[in-house]
Design a protein around this motif. Structure first.
Motif, PDB file in Angstrom:
ATOM      1  N   ASP A 174       0.779  -1.052   0.204  1.00 17.08           N
ATOM      2  CA  ASP A 174       0.050  -0.047   0.007  1.00 17.08           C
ATOM      3  C   ASP A 174       0.809   1.389  -0.180  1.00 17.08           C
ATOM      4  OD1 ASP A 174      -2.365  -1.492   0.105  1.00 17.08           O
ATOM      5  OD2 ASP A 174      -2.730  -1.314   2.188  1.00 17.08           O
ATOM      6  N   GLN A 175       2.007   1.287   0.688  1.00 22.49           N
ATOM      7  CA  GLN A 175       2.555   2.339   0.687  1.00 22.49           C
ATOM      8  C   GLN A 175       3.451   2.595  -0.448  1.00 22.49           C
ATOM      9  OE1 GLN A 175       5.418   1.152   4.214  1.00 22.49           O
ATOM     10  NE2 GLN A 175       5.017   3.177   4.900  1.00 22.49           N
ATOM     11  N   LEU A 176       3.874   1.504  -1.329  1.00 23.33           N
ATOM     12  CA  LEU A 176       4.501   1.654  -2.563  1.00 23.33           C
ATOM     13  C   LEU A 176       3.321   2.212  -3.751  1.00 23.33           C
ATOM     14  CD1 LEU A 176       6.836  -1.347  -2.539  1.00 23.33           C
ATOM     15  CD2 LEU A 176       7.489   1.099  -2.216  1.00 23.33           C
ATOM     16  N   ILE A 177       2.122   1.560  -3.502  1.00 23.37           N
ATOM     17  CA  ILE A 177       1.171   1.898  -4.490  1.00 23.37           C
ATOM     18  C   ILE A 177       0.886   3.398  -4.308  1.00 23.37           C
ATOM     19  CG2 ILE A 177      -1.350   1.641  -4.980  1.00 23.37           C
ATOM     20  CD1 ILE A 177      -0.870  -1.198  -4.498  1.00 23.37           C
ATOM     21  N   GLU A 178       0.737   3.979  -3.091  1.00 30.75           N
ATOM     22  CA  GLU A 178       0.414   5.429  -2.943  1.00 30.75           C
ATOM     23  C   GLU A 178       1.733   6.280  -3.222  1.00 30.75           C
ATOM     24  OE1 GLU A 178      -0.838   8.419   0.854  1.00 30.75           O
ATOM     25  OE2 GLU A 178      -1.135   6.214   0.790  1.00 30.75           O
ATOM     26  N   GLU A 179       2.865   5.951  -2.947  1.00 29.75           N
ATOM     27  CA  GLU A 179       4.147   6.524  -3.400  1.00 29.75           C
ATOM     28  C   GLU A 179       4.237   6.712  -4.847  1.00 29.75           C
ATOM     29  OE1 GLU A 179       7.467   8.917  -2.492  1.00 29.75           O
ATOM     30  OE2 GLU A 179       6.109   8.231  -1.139  1.00 29.75           O
ATOM     31  N   ILE A 180       4.050   5.737  -5.444  1.00 31.07           N
ATOM     32  CA  ILE A 180       4.443   5.482  -7.037  1.00 31.07           C
ATOM     33  C   ILE A 180       3.421   5.754  -7.876  1.00 31.07           C
ATOM     34  CG2 ILE A 180       5.677   4.051  -8.658  1.00 31.07           C
ATOM     35  CD1 ILE A 180       7.434   4.959  -6.320  1.00 31.07           C
ATOM     36  N   TRP A 181       2.041   5.193  -7.502  1.00 34.21           N
ATOM     37  CA  TRP A 181       0.882   5.347  -8.157  1.00 34.21           C
ATOM     38  C   TRP A 181      -0.116   6.433  -8.273  1.00 34.21           C
ATOM     39  CZ3 TRP A 181       3.614   0.766  -8.494  1.00 34.21           C
ATOM     40  CH2 TRP A 181       3.935   0.236  -9.468  1.00 34.21           C
ATOM     41  N   GLY A 182      -0.060   6.602  -6.619  1.00 34.72           N
ATOM     42  CA  GLY A 182      -0.849   7.605  -6.093  1.00 34.72           C
ATOM     43  C   GLY A 182      -2.012   7.052  -5.339  1.00 34.72           C
ATOM     44  N   ILE A 183      -2.814   7.758  -4.662  1.00 35.11           N
ATOM     45  CA  ILE A 183      -3.563   7.131  -3.638  1.00 35.11           C
ATOM     46  C   ILE A 183      -4.813   6.497  -4.421  1.00 35.11           C
ATOM     47  CG2 ILE A 183      -4.987   9.405  -3.142  1.00 35.11           C
ATOM     48  CD1 ILE A 183      -5.002   8.395  -0.019  1.00 35.11           C
ATOM     49  N   ASN A 188      -4.482  -3.271  -8.467  1.00 34.44           N
ATOM     50  CA  ASN A 188      -4.294  -4.074  -7.138  1.00 34.44           C
ATOM     51  C   ASN A 188      -2.998  -4.482  -6.676  1.00 34.44           C
ATOM     52  OD1 ASN A 188      -3.517  -6.442  -8.672  1.00 34.44           O
ATOM     53  ND2 ASN A 188      -5.982  -6.701  -9.000  1.00 34.44           N
ATOM     54  N   GLU A 189      -2.699  -5.111  -5.821  1.00 33.10           N
ATOM     55  CA  GLU A 189      -1.306  -5.289  -5.256  1.00 33.10           C
ATOM     56  C   GLU A 189      -0.548  -6.100  -5.993  1.00 33.10           C
ATOM     57  OE1 GLU A 189      -1.732  -7.276  -1.485  1.00 33.10           O
ATOM     58  OE2 GLU A 189      -2.246  -5.142  -0.293  1.00 33.10           O
ATOM     59  N   ARG A 190      -1.323  -6.885  -7.000  1.00 29.98           N
ATOM     60  CA  ARG A 190      -0.615  -7.717  -8.091  1.00 29.98           C
ATOM     61  C   ARG A 190       0.405  -6.791  -8.836  1.00 29.98           C
ATOM     62  NH1 ARG A 190      -4.986 -11.541 -10.412  1.00 29.98           N
ATOM     63  NH2 ARG A 190      -6.222  -9.422 -10.131  1.00 29.98           N
ATOM     64  N   THR A 191      -0.148  -5.411  -9.128  1.00 33.98           N
ATOM     65  CA  THR A 191       0.704  -4.491  -9.816  1.00 33.98           C
ATOM     66  C   THR A 191       2.178  -4.421  -9.454  1.00 33.98           C
ATOM     67  OG1 THR A 191      -1.342  -3.340 -10.421  1.00 33.98           O
ATOM     68  CG2 THR A 191       0.671  -2.236 -10.933  1.00 33.98           C
ATOM     69  N   ILE A 192       2.266  -4.224  -8.063  1.00 35.65           N
ATOM     70  CA  ILE A 192       3.809  -3.952  -7.402  1.00 35.65           C
ATOM     71  C   ILE A 192       4.253  -5.404  -7.633  1.00 35.65           C
ATOM     72  CG2 ILE A 192       4.665  -4.081  -5.184  1.00 35.65           C
ATOM     73  CD1 ILE A 192       3.702  -1.313  -5.908  1.00 35.65           C
ATOM     74  N   ASP A 193       3.636  -6.232  -7.379  1.00 38.84           N
ATOM     75  CA  ASP A 193       4.192  -7.941  -7.511  1.00 38.84           C
ATOM     76  C   ASP A 193       4.854  -7.960  -8.691  1.00 38.84           C
ATOM     77  OD1 ASP A 193       3.650  -8.199  -4.804  1.00 38.84           O
ATOM     78  OD2 ASP A 193       2.024  -9.398  -5.259  1.00 38.84           O
ATOM     79  N   SER A 194       4.094  -7.693  -9.854  1.00 37.38           N
ATOM     80  CA  SER A 194       4.505  -8.088 -11.328  1.00 37.38           C
ATOM     81  C   SER A 194       5.687  -7.139 -11.429  1.00 37.38           C
ATOM     82  CB  SER A 194       3.498  -7.538 -12.083  1.00 37.38           C
ATOM     83  OG  SER A 194       4.009  -7.355 -13.573  1.00 37.38           O
ATOM     84  N   HIS A 195       5.833  -5.696 -11.235  1.00 35.72           N
ATOM     85  CA  HIS A 195       6.694  -4.717 -11.369  1.00 35.72           C
ATOM     86  C   HIS A 195       8.302  -5.280 -10.407  1.00 35.72           C
ATOM     87  CE1 HIS A 195       3.876  -2.127 -13.263  1.00 35.72           C
ATOM     88  NE2 HIS A 195       4.772  -1.366 -13.406  1.00 35.72           N
ATOM     89  N   ILE A 196       8.021  -5.628  -9.249  1.00 32.26           N
ATOM     90  CA  ILE A 196       8.951  -6.062  -8.487  1.00 32.26           C
ATOM     91  C   ILE A 196       9.742  -7.445  -9.236  1.00 32.26           C
ATOM     92  CG2 ILE A 196       9.757  -7.384  -6.269  1.00 32.26           C
ATOM     93  CD1 ILE A 196       9.449  -4.249  -5.896  1.00 32.26           C
ATOM     94  N   LYS A 197       9.098  -8.259  -9.574  1.00 30.92           N
ATOM     95  CA  LYS A 197       9.222  -9.508 -10.177  1.00 30.92           C
ATOM     96  C   LYS A 197      10.196  -8.933 -11.597  1.00 30.92           C
ATOM     97  CE  LYS A 197       8.047 -13.793 -12.510  1.00 30.92           C
ATOM     98  NZ  LYS A 197       6.560 -14.600 -12.765  1.00 30.92           N
ATOM     99  N   LYS A 198       9.878  -8.397 -12.362  1.00 33.03           N
ATOM    100  CA  LYS A 198      10.601  -7.933 -13.456  1.00 33.03           C
ATOM    101  C   LYS A 198      11.972  -7.201 -12.923  1.00 33.03           C
ATOM    102  CE  LYS A 198       6.444  -7.014 -16.381  1.00 33.03           C
ATOM    103  NZ  LYS A 198       5.532  -5.939 -17.011  1.00 33.03           N
TER     104      LYS A 198
END
Length: 228
Positions: A174-183, A188-198
């Protein structure tokens, strides 16, 4: 200090002039385009710091324009449109927009969202992050491992930079989503997981001595691995 240039892309000249009025009053330099083709010509010729894009336009619509900008450039994008359904917002974020504002919109809110997005996209240019054999330049947006460059799209760069400037610190999804993509991000959280994987894959391919660790139930942290 040079002016921040914002490109407004909308086939409605009244909307363009209205946004031009709001933004110039705040000190921004505003350029205008009536469709996606004209917008791309401007972006190729001039330095643009942020684009405000309508969806329904002739010749090249906002979906295609957003996607093509993301293929070549790292500028932040706001989609400003009458299409306010949730599926349209999700589609916008999937095509690479950073924020999504539905018409009719409040002028003050629009200006504040624009300023907030510009702040989020400015990667503390005066700072450089060095962790292990990883070096990140916030001015040139370059990422190097052992002097070998890694090509990262803007969101991957922002994620890695956030983690690398705070090594050892755990950030929740949630912190990373708000910081990078905005509130107001509609993914969903899978967006973060996908980017981290890449990011992990690219770091491993360059034999980086840093790793991004998943902290179960909490989030992610970046740490340097000991040299062999």
């Amino acid at each position: 200090m040079s002016l921040v240039s914002i490109l407004v892309v909308d086939d409605d000249s009244h909307i363009r002039e209205l946004i031009n009025l709001y933004l110039t009053m705040e000190g921004f330099n505003v350029l205008q385009a009536g469709d996606g083709e004209e917008a791309l010509d401007i972006i190729k010729r001039q330095s643009i710091h942020l684009a405000v894009i309508d969806i329904m336009m002739p010749r090249k619509d906002g979906w295609d324009l957003c996607r093509e900008i993301r293929e070549e450039y790292t500028i932040p994008i706001i989609m400003l449109t009458a299409k306010g359904e949730s599926e349209d917002k999700v589609k916008g974020f999937e095509h690479g927009t950073d924020d999504y504002i539905v018409k009719p919109f409040d002028a003050k809110e629009f200006v504040m969202r624009t300023k907030a997005l510009l702040r989020r996209s400015k990667i503390h240019a005066e700072k450089k992050a060095v962790v292990g054999n990883l070096r990140i330049d916030g001015i040139s947006l370059e990422v190097m491992v052992n002097n070998s460059p890694i090509d990262l799209p803007l969101k991957e760069f922002q994620l890695l930079y956030k983690l690398a400037t705070n090594p050892g610190q755990v950030f929740s999804r949630d912190q990373l989503i708000e910081e990078i993509w905005g509130i107001d991000f509609y993914g969903n959280e899978r967006t973060i997981d996908s980017h981290i994987k890449k990011i992990r894959k690219k770091l491993e391919e360059k034999h980086s001595l840093v790793k991004i660790t998943t902290i179960r139930g909490l989030g992610y942290r970046l740490e340097a691995e000991p040299r062999a």
